[in-house]
Design an enzyme around this catalytic site. Sequence first.
Site, PDB file in Angstrom:
ATOM      1  N   HIS A 171      23.664  17.310 -27.356  1.00  0.00           N
ATOM      2  CA  HIS A 171      23.864  17.454 -28.796  1.00  0.00           C
ATOM      3  C   HIS A 171      24.585  18.771 -29.094  1.00  0.00           C
ATOM      4  O   HIS A 171      24.750  19.617 -28.208  1.00  0.00           O
ATOM      5  CB  HIS A 171      22.526  17.391 -29.548  1.00  0.00           C
ATOM      6  CG  HIS A 171      21.573  18.487 -29.213  1.00  0.00           C
ATOM      7  ND1 HIS A 171      20.466  18.310 -28.411  1.00  0.00           N
ATOM      8  CD2 HIS A 171      21.563  19.798 -29.567  1.00  0.00           C
ATOM      9  CE1 HIS A 171      19.823  19.447 -28.295  1.00  0.00           C
ATOM     10  NE2 HIS A 171      20.469  20.375 -28.981  1.00  0.00           N
TER      11      HIS A 171
HETATM   12  P1  TYD Z   1      15.621  16.873 -28.406  1.00  0.00           P
HETATM   13  O1  TYD Z   1      16.322  17.794 -29.338  1.00  0.00           O
HETATM   14  O2  TYD Z   1      16.257  15.513 -28.215  1.00  0.00           O
HETATM   15  O3  TYD Z   1      15.390  17.550 -27.001  1.00  0.00           O
HETATM   16  P2  TYD Z   1      16.423  18.110 -25.910  1.00  0.00           P
HETATM   17  O4  TYD Z   1      17.628  18.590 -26.647  1.00  0.00           O
HETATM   18  O5  TYD Z   1      15.670  19.168 -25.212  1.00  0.00           O
HETATM   19  O6  TYD Z   1      16.760  16.996 -24.967  1.00  0.00           O
HETATM   20  O7  TYD Z   1      14.131  16.714 -28.935  1.00  0.00           O
HETATM   21  C1  TYD Z   1      13.238  15.765 -28.369  1.00  0.00           C
HETATM   22  C2  TYD Z   1      12.277  15.332 -29.460  1.00  0.00           C
HETATM   23  O8  TYD Z   1      11.487  16.436 -29.898  1.00  0.00           O
HETATM   24  C3  TYD Z   1      12.978  14.765 -30.682  1.00  0.00           C
HETATM   25  O9  TYD Z   1      12.221  13.656 -31.146  1.00  0.00           O
HETATM   26  C4  TYD Z   1      12.905  15.881 -31.694  1.00  0.00           C
HETATM   27  C5  TYD Z   1      11.627  16.620 -31.310  1.00  0.00           C
HETATM   28  N1  TYD Z   1      11.653  18.062 -31.611  1.00  0.00           N
HETATM   29  C6  TYD Z   1      10.894  18.561 -32.654  1.00  0.00           C
HETATM   30  O10 TYD Z   1      10.195  17.814 -33.363  1.00  0.00           O
HETATM   31  N2  TYD Z   1      10.921  19.893 -32.912  1.00  0.00           N
HETATM   32  C7  TYD Z   1      11.674  20.747 -32.177  1.00  0.00           C
HETATM   33  O11 TYD Z   1      11.662  21.986 -32.441  1.00  0.00           O
HETATM   34  C8  TYD Z   1      12.469  20.230 -31.091  1.00  0.00           C
HETATM   35  C9  TYD Z   1      13.315  21.136 -30.229  1.00  0.00           C
HETATM   36  C10 TYD Z   1      12.425  18.884 -30.837  1.00  0.00           C
END
Ligand code: TYD
Length: 141
Positions: free
Chosen positions: A57
Amino acid sequence: MALKNNNVFDCSIIDMSKINATTGNITVLENGVNVPFDVKRVYYLYDVPSGEERGGHAHYELEQYIVAASGSFDVILDDGVNQRRISLNRPNLALHIVPGLWRELDSFSSGSITLVLASEIYDEQDYIRNYTEYLKLKIKK
Ligand code: TYD
C-alpha cells in the site's frame, strides 16, 4: 486528495545510535530529537509466517519509521519509476518512509519484530491499496 511527489530516494536510513553497556543496549526515539515527525501511533508486526509478504500500500499523508526491533526483513520501496530494496536487521537503524510511496515487506526472518512509528492515527482513507490506482495517481503529478 493529491498524492505527494516524493520518490524512493527521499527515504533514508537513520542511525539512532545506542547507549551500550556490557549488560545490553538501549536505543531511544524522541519526537523532534531523532524522529522528524510527531509520533501518534506505534504498532508492531510479529509471528509473520515464513515466506509471507506484508504492506502492499501507499499513504497520502502518513510518514513512518520502520525498525527491525528483532530479526530481519526487507522493505521494497516503489515510486512508480524507481524501486529500492532495503534490508533492515539492526534495532538501532530506522527506515524513514516519506508519504506518497508504495511499500512492501518480505523476507521476514523467524521471530522478527517490525516496529512502526507512525505520524498519524489509523485512517483507512489515507491508504491506497491498489497498485494500478497508485500508478495512475502518481503519474498525474
Ligand atoms: P494492513 O495495513 O493491511 O497491514 P500491513 O500493511 O502490515 O500488511 O493492516 C492489517 C489489518 O489491521 C487491516 O484490517 C487494518 C488493521 N489495522 C488497524 O486496525 N490499525 C492499525 O493501526 C493498523 C496498522 C492496521
